[in-house]
Design a protein around this motif. Structure first.
Motif, PDB file in Angstrom:
ATOM      1  N   ASP A 377       0.855  -1.182   0.000  1.00 55.60           N
ATOM      2  CA  ASP A 377       0.000   0.000   0.000  1.00 55.60           C
ATOM      3  C   ASP A 377       0.900   1.244   0.000  1.00 55.60           C
ATOM      4  N   MET A 378       0.290   2.417   0.140  1.00 57.14           N
ATOM      5  CA  MET A 378       1.077   3.649   0.009  1.00 57.14           C
ATOM      6  C   MET A 378       2.171   3.742   1.066  1.00 57.14           C
ATOM      7  N   ALA A 379       1.809   3.425   2.331  1.00 54.88           N
ATOM      8  CA  ALA A 379       2.790   3.536   3.414  1.00 54.88           C
ATOM      9  C   ALA A 379       3.979   2.631   3.160  1.00 54.88           C
ATOM     10  N   LYS A 380       3.669   1.377   2.790  1.00 54.23           N
ATOM     11  CA  LYS A 380       4.748   0.426   2.569  1.00 54.23           C
ATOM     12  C   LYS A 380       5.572   0.842   1.362  1.00 54.23           C
ATOM     13  N   ALA A 381       4.882   1.408   0.368  1.00 54.37           N
ATOM     14  CA  ALA A 381       5.604   1.850  -0.818  1.00 54.37           C
ATOM     15  C   ALA A 381       6.628   2.911  -0.446  1.00 54.37           C
ATOM     16  N   ILE A 382       6.257   3.741   0.560  1.00 59.58           N
ATOM     17  CA  ILE A 382       7.214   4.786   0.966  1.00 59.58           C
ATOM     18  C   ILE A 382       8.327   4.184   1.809  1.00 59.58           C
ATOM     19  N   ALA A 505       4.443   7.517   7.282  1.00 58.17           N
ATOM     20  CA  ALA A 505       5.162   6.571   6.427  1.00 58.17           C
ATOM     21  C   ALA A 505       6.629   6.930   6.353  1.00 58.17           C
ATOM     22  N   MET A 506       6.909   8.245   6.273  1.00 55.07           N
ATOM     23  CA  MET A 506       8.313   8.653   6.209  1.00 55.07           C
ATOM     24  C   MET A 506       9.019   8.431   7.538  1.00 55.07           C
ATOM     25  N   SER A 507       8.275   8.583   8.627  1.00 58.68           N
ATOM     26  CA  SER A 507       8.862   8.266   9.930  1.00 58.68           C
ATOM     27  C   SER A 507       9.199   6.786  10.009  1.00 58.68           C
ATOM     28  N   LYS A 527      11.623  12.304  16.900  1.00 54.49           N
ATOM     29  CA  LYS A 527      11.765  11.319  15.833  1.00 54.49           C
ATOM     30  C   LYS A 527      11.909  12.054  14.504  1.00 54.49           C
ATOM     31  N   MET A 528      12.829  11.560  13.678  1.00 58.43           N
ATOM     32  CA  MET A 528      13.035  12.149  12.374  1.00 58.43           C
ATOM     33  C   MET A 528      12.337  11.289  11.341  1.00 58.43           C
ATOM     34  N   ALA A 529      11.726  11.970  10.373  1.00 57.24           N
ATOM     35  CA  ALA A 529      11.128  11.254   9.254  1.00 57.24           C
ATOM     36  C   ALA A 529      11.997  11.499   8.033  1.00 57.24           C
ATOM     37  N   GLY A 530      11.997  10.555   7.099  1.00 54.14           N
ATOM     38  CA  GLY A 530      12.871  10.780   5.943  1.00 54.14           C
ATOM     39  C   GLY A 530      12.572   9.845   4.809  1.00 54.14           C
TER      40      GLY A 530
END
Lengths: 693, 372
Positions: A377-382, A505-507, A527-530
């Motif tokens: 899904d979108m989250a996993k894709a990221i 998702a980026m986190s 927490k950093m997202a990237g």
């Protein structure tokens, strides 16, 4: 006698006729003498009385020589008011080739007095030969008072040599700010002609901004020259000073840059070649624009040596190019979260899934993914950076839609920044391809572009802006000049849920099951997202991108923001030929660590610098010495840096500023500079005036 | 002139000596300033030289007419030989030279030739039978006497001094009563020959000087520099000058040769128009006295000698002042009694001594001479 008879009768001469003639003739002569005397008196009266004013003026212009005092250049300050570029009082010696009959002998004599080595003397000779003659060439600056005095007393034997007190530009953190700030130098013939032959430009010791911010803010930084009226002899020797008008220092320019962070990031890049951009998500302030390897602007400002310049020019890592603005890289997977926002806008639901079977068929071709991700899904894709997902949905919504969002997010754009030039790169789109390459868009173009490859080219600043816009949902504009005004940015029409989804998702990329687990910040609460990215440089048939020749390795990219739930800082790290994103995100992690906890950040950097053989400045110096030694030239040891000015923008300064209260009380002056730029400029004027003798 | 002042002192020609002392003292002051406010190296030697040469002039003034006439020819020959010697030494030494080192003084024979030619010609015309004056016999020997040293001096090359010798000789010839048409003819011939002489006879550097004299502003930093700076010095002095020791043109070395050829400019800068009038006035008194001595003389030798000597001093003064004021090209001729320099002081004091000598003869000789 017969002849004479026919001729004129001979005149009768007697003693008395002679006496008469004598009296007559002497009277005539005496009168003539008297007449000449009167004429001389009249002539003198005419010159001395009637034309007195004219000649008095000429006599004054003979006697009095007006020389300009170069104004002290304004400081370039960081956001906290600490100087990124300041001035240091020094003694210098110039030579004006035009006024030197035997330049060769004069330079040799000066080299003896000033202990210059052959290398430096050769540099000077070259500049004397190449220069336009009327323009002073710097022999040496930053010399000791004794050397200055030694040259001064020998002036009668050194025609055309000008010793003087002046100021030289000082960049406390050297290479860390090289590309950002630029450097200063003596105006060349074209610049002199361009600026209406402003006499200031050819005043010995005056330097103009040659690159980047120094050039951009030239008019602000310049100040107003002072003037000195001196009495001079016909040979130009100064007899005494008549009057002096002090110069007015140029205005300080205050940047949004955070000096210590800039220094930290530049040093953290270490042996790699790359750039780090950090910006404030709320104001758009650019906190850090580090590009390494770099040059030392201090060397440039003193007139860079032939050997040192050759070293920089020959380096394949192009230390002369500002990679933040002029480095263009395929963004790779770092654009994937942004593409997701384009999909969301096009109506794709985050829950929609596809099957990644190690790749996906688009049209009639099968395109590989870098792994087999199964259901995505979108989250996993990221967080897993699944290529198949992007192949599919980019194809579904059409790449024109995606490209539109790429532009909205800042890619392919130029920003209104006070910089010399920015390369804006390419956001490919069907329309663009038709226009540029005169050929139709193909499905494989969509596939390549959907994962940030193909024609896609971005610079690190654009990636950082993209990251900030994604993190906030606002159209954040970067800015470089400090302003108290809080800018208002236009909002993209995303719901908080949609933004929160992408943030999460980026986190997860960093803090969850993602591709950049090692990028986790060493804090419980922040927490950093990237998003990682790897950009291929050559096709897989040439190199696998991770090993082999340096210039064939993949670029490593990482875009980030932190804290992930309330983004304050966003940025991008690009490491050229780093062999993958693994080269980039540890740097982002340390830079963000330093941002939130300088002590922890420094700890990490110190350990690394020990391995690398010193900080950026030290490594550049030792590299130069090694290079020069290889060229058979000797280089004098690096002078000790004892000015406390260094302490304010070096990364270590932040540490000192954040020391526990008890310690801070012991060391009396506060390290945090809370003065206004005006106050700083005033106190700097005082500090600069001090060392004069 | 009676009573308190002793006769030997009262007898002296004070109408000449007083302005002479004024010039010397004024010159010493200007030299003091030209040396940046120091008696060394110019002012003190200027005064000392004057003292020595003044004694010499008094000694000279004691000579009798016969002795003077007797020595005229030997002196002329000796100076001519010295001129030749300068040429030879210059030729051997490989370079032009104008002076002879006599140990105690560096003598310029061309300078000494100026009074010597006057003395020689005065003697020549004094002994020439009156009837021969308008004949070629009055012209040819005199012409040879003048042109021989002039040729030698031109070889050096020294245009200024050769002109001075020619001028002194011509003045004696003119006063000797030679037919006026000769002088008019010579003047006409000179006017015609001058362009030829200019283009073929002058050295390039001399031609350049003439050009720059005609237009000094054309090259203010090169060849016109001397004239321009000199005029600036005089012009900036104004009416009363910048004050003693305050001259910037001379002190800051803008004025070339501030202690020799351009001493008048140095003076005028610090003392202004007033100082210039004092100098001009002093010279007028000295030269006027010289002319009166010549006219008061009862014999032909004395007349011609006194007139020639006066003309010689006049030539120096006139050319120098015209040069510093931009009315004549730059020729290296110093200002008598003020410029620093031994040879010019010697020449001028010889002239003064000769005039004093004739003056003494006038006092002792009968007022109206039946004798020559």
């Amino acid at each position: 006698m017969r002849l004479r008879k026919r001729g004129r009768p001979r005149e009768v001469v007697t003693q008395s006729t002679l006496d008469n003639a004598f009296d007559r003739r002497t009277f005539v002569i005496g009168t003539a003498m008297g007449g000449l005397g009167v004429l001389l008196a009249a002539r003198m009266g005419y010159i001395a009385i009637a034309e007195n004013e004219k000649y008095e003026l000429e006599s004054e212009s003979n006697r009095v020589n007006l020389s300009l005092i170069p104004p002290r250049r304004g400081w370039i300050l960081d956001r906290n008011g600490a100087p990124l570029a300041s001035n240091r009082a020094d003694f210098r010696v110039d030579i004006i080739p035009e006024r030197t009959p035997d330049a060769e002998a004069t330079i040799t004599a000066l080299a003896n007095i000033l202990n210059l080595d052959e290398n430096q003397a050769a540099d000077i000779r070259k500049r004397v030969d190449d220069g336009p003659g009327y323009q002073p060439v710097e022999i040496a600056s930053g010399i000791s008072y004794d050397q200055f005095a030694a040259v001064s007393v020998r002036l009668p034997d050194l025609p055309g040599v000008v010793p003087q007190r002046g100021f030289s530009r000082l960049y406390p953190t050297g290479p860390s700010v090289g590309h950002l700030i630029g450097y200063v130098g003596t105006a060349n013939a074209e610049e002199y002609a361009e600026q209406d032959r402003n006499p200031l430009l050819v005043t010995p010791g005056y330097k103009i901004g040659k690159d980047a911010l120094e050039k951009q803010f030239e008019q602000d930084l310049r100040g107003i020259p002072g003037a000195r009226r001196v009495e001079v002899t016909a040979s130009g020797r100064i007899v005494r000073e008549l009057e002096t008008r002090e110069d007015i220092q140029g205005d300080p320019v205050r940047l949004t840059i955070d000096g210590p962070l800039q220094d930290y990031a530049a040093r953290r890049i270490g042996l790699e070649s790359g750039s780090v951009v950090v910006m404030d998500c709320e104001s758009g302030d650019l906190l850090c624009m580090a590009s390494m390897p770099s040059f030392d602007p201090n060397s440039f400002s003193q007139g860079i040596g032939r050997v040192e310049y050759a070293m920089l020019r020959e380096d394949e890592r192009v230390p002369l190019r500002n990679k933040v603005l002029k480095g263009l890289y395929p963004p790779g997977s770092t654009v994937k979260p942004m593409h997701c926002m384009a999909f969301l806008d096009a109506g794709v639901k985050p829950e929609e899934t596809i099957m990644c079977n190690g790749g996906r068929r688009i049209g009639n071709r099968f395109f590989n993914c870098w792994s087999n991700h199964g259901r995505v899904d979108m989250a996993k894709a990221i967080y897993q950076s699944c290529d198949s997902y992007f192949y599919h949905f980019a194809q579904q919504v059409g790449f024109a839609k995606v490209a539109e969002w790429a532009h909205k997010m800042g890619l392919g754009e130029e920003y209104p920044l006070p910089v010399q030039s920015q390369f804006f790169g390419t956001v490919p789109s069907p329309e663009w391809k038709q226009r540029r390459h005169d050929s139709a868009w193909q499905p494989y173009d969509t596939v390549n572009s959907s994962i940030g490859q193909g024609y896609y080219l971005t610079n690190p600043l654009q990636l950082a802006v993209m990251s900030a816009r994604m993190a906030t949902g606002f159209k954040v504009m970067p800015r470089l000049r400090m302003s108290d005004k809080q800018p208002r940015f236009e909002h993209f029409d995303f719901s908080p849920e949609e933004i929160g989804y992408v943030r999460q998702a980026m986190s997860d990329t960093v803090n969850g099951p993602g591709t950049a687990g090692r990028a986790r910040l060493p804090f419980e609460d922040i927490k950093m997202a990237g998003k990682t990215g790897t950009a291929q440089v050559v096709s897989l048939s040439v190199s696998d991108g991770r090993s082999g020749p340096w210039k064939y390795r993949d670029h490593g990219l990482f875009v980030f923001f932190a804290p992930f739930d309330r983004p304050k800082y966003a940025g991008a790290v690009v490491i050229e030929h780093g062999g993958g994103s693994g080269a980039a995100y540890p740097i982002a992690r340390d830079v963000m660590t330093f941002m939130f906890d300088p002590a922890k950040g420094m700890q990490a950097l110190r350990a690394l610098e020990e391995q690398w053989g010193g900080n950026a400045q030290q490594r550049l110096n030792s590299k130069y010495r090694a290079y020069a030694a290889a060229q058979g030239e000797s280089v004098p040891p690096v002078p000790a840096r004892d000015e406390d000015i260094f302490d304010r923008v070096e990364a270590e300064a932040r540490l000192a500023a954040r020391q526990p209260e008890g310690l801070a009380e012991e060391s009396n002056p506060s390290r945090v500079d809370d003065r206004t730029p005006e106050e700083i400029s005033r106190s700097s004027a005082a500090a600069n005036a001090e060392p004069e003798q | 002139m009676s009573g308190i002042v002793p006769a030997p002192i009262a007898r002296q020609p004070w109408q000449m000596l007083f302005p002479l002392f004024v010039l010397i003292a004024f010159g010493a002051l200007v030299l003091f300033s030209a040396a940046a406010g120091s008696w060394e190296p110019y002012a003190s030697s200027h005064v000392i030289r004057f003292g020595v040469f003044l004694v010499m002039a008094f000694v000279l003034s004691r000579f009798s007419r016969d002795l003077a006439m007797f020595f005229a020819f030997p002196i002329y020959v000796v100076v001519l030989l010295m001129l030749g010697a300068v040429e030879v030494i210059g030729f051997v030494g490989g370079g032009s030279q104008r002076w002879l080192d006599l140990g105690f003084i560096q003598l310029q024979p061309s300078e000494v030739m100026k009074p010597a030619i006057v003395l020689m010609l005065a003697r020549f015309y004094a002994t020439l039978p009156v009837g021969m004056v308008p004949t070629w016999r009055a012209l040819i020997p005199a012409g040879a006497l003048i042109l021989t040293p002039v040729a030698l001096v031109l070889l050096q090359p020294d245009l200024g001094t050769s002109l001075a010798i020619t001028f002194g000789g011509a003045m004696v010839m003119f006063a000797a009563g030679l037919p006026l048409r000769w002088f008019l003819g010579a003047g006409l011939a000179a006017a015609l020959l001058a362009p030829l002489a200019f283009f073929f006879g002058l050295q390039p550097y001399q031609q350049k000087r003439v050009f720059t004299f005609l237009d000094p502003e054309s090259d203010p930093l090169g060849d016109g520099y001397h004239i321009t700076q000199s005029k600036i010095a005089i012009g900036s002095g104004g009416f009363s000058g910048k004050g003693f020791n305050e001259g910037s043109q001379s002190h800051l070395n803008y004025l070339p040769e501030p202690h020799t050829d351009f001493i008048f400019a140095t003076m005028a800068e610090e003392w202004g128009f007033v100082g210039g009038l004092v100098v001009l006035g002093a010279f007028a008194m000295i030269l006027g006295w010289g002319l009166s001595v010549a006219r008061a003389s009862t014999d032909r030798f004395g007349k011609l000698l006194a007139f020639g000597m006066t003309a010689t001093i006049f030539f120096y003064v006139a050319i120098n002042l015209m040069m510093v004021m931009g009315l004549a090209p730059v020729v290296g001729i110093p200002l008598p009694f003020m410029s620093h320099g031994g040879s010019s002081m010697l020449t001028n004091m010889v002239c003064i001594g000769s005039l004093m000598m004739v003056n003494r003869w006038n006092r002792t000789a009968p007022r109206s001479g039946l004798l020559r």
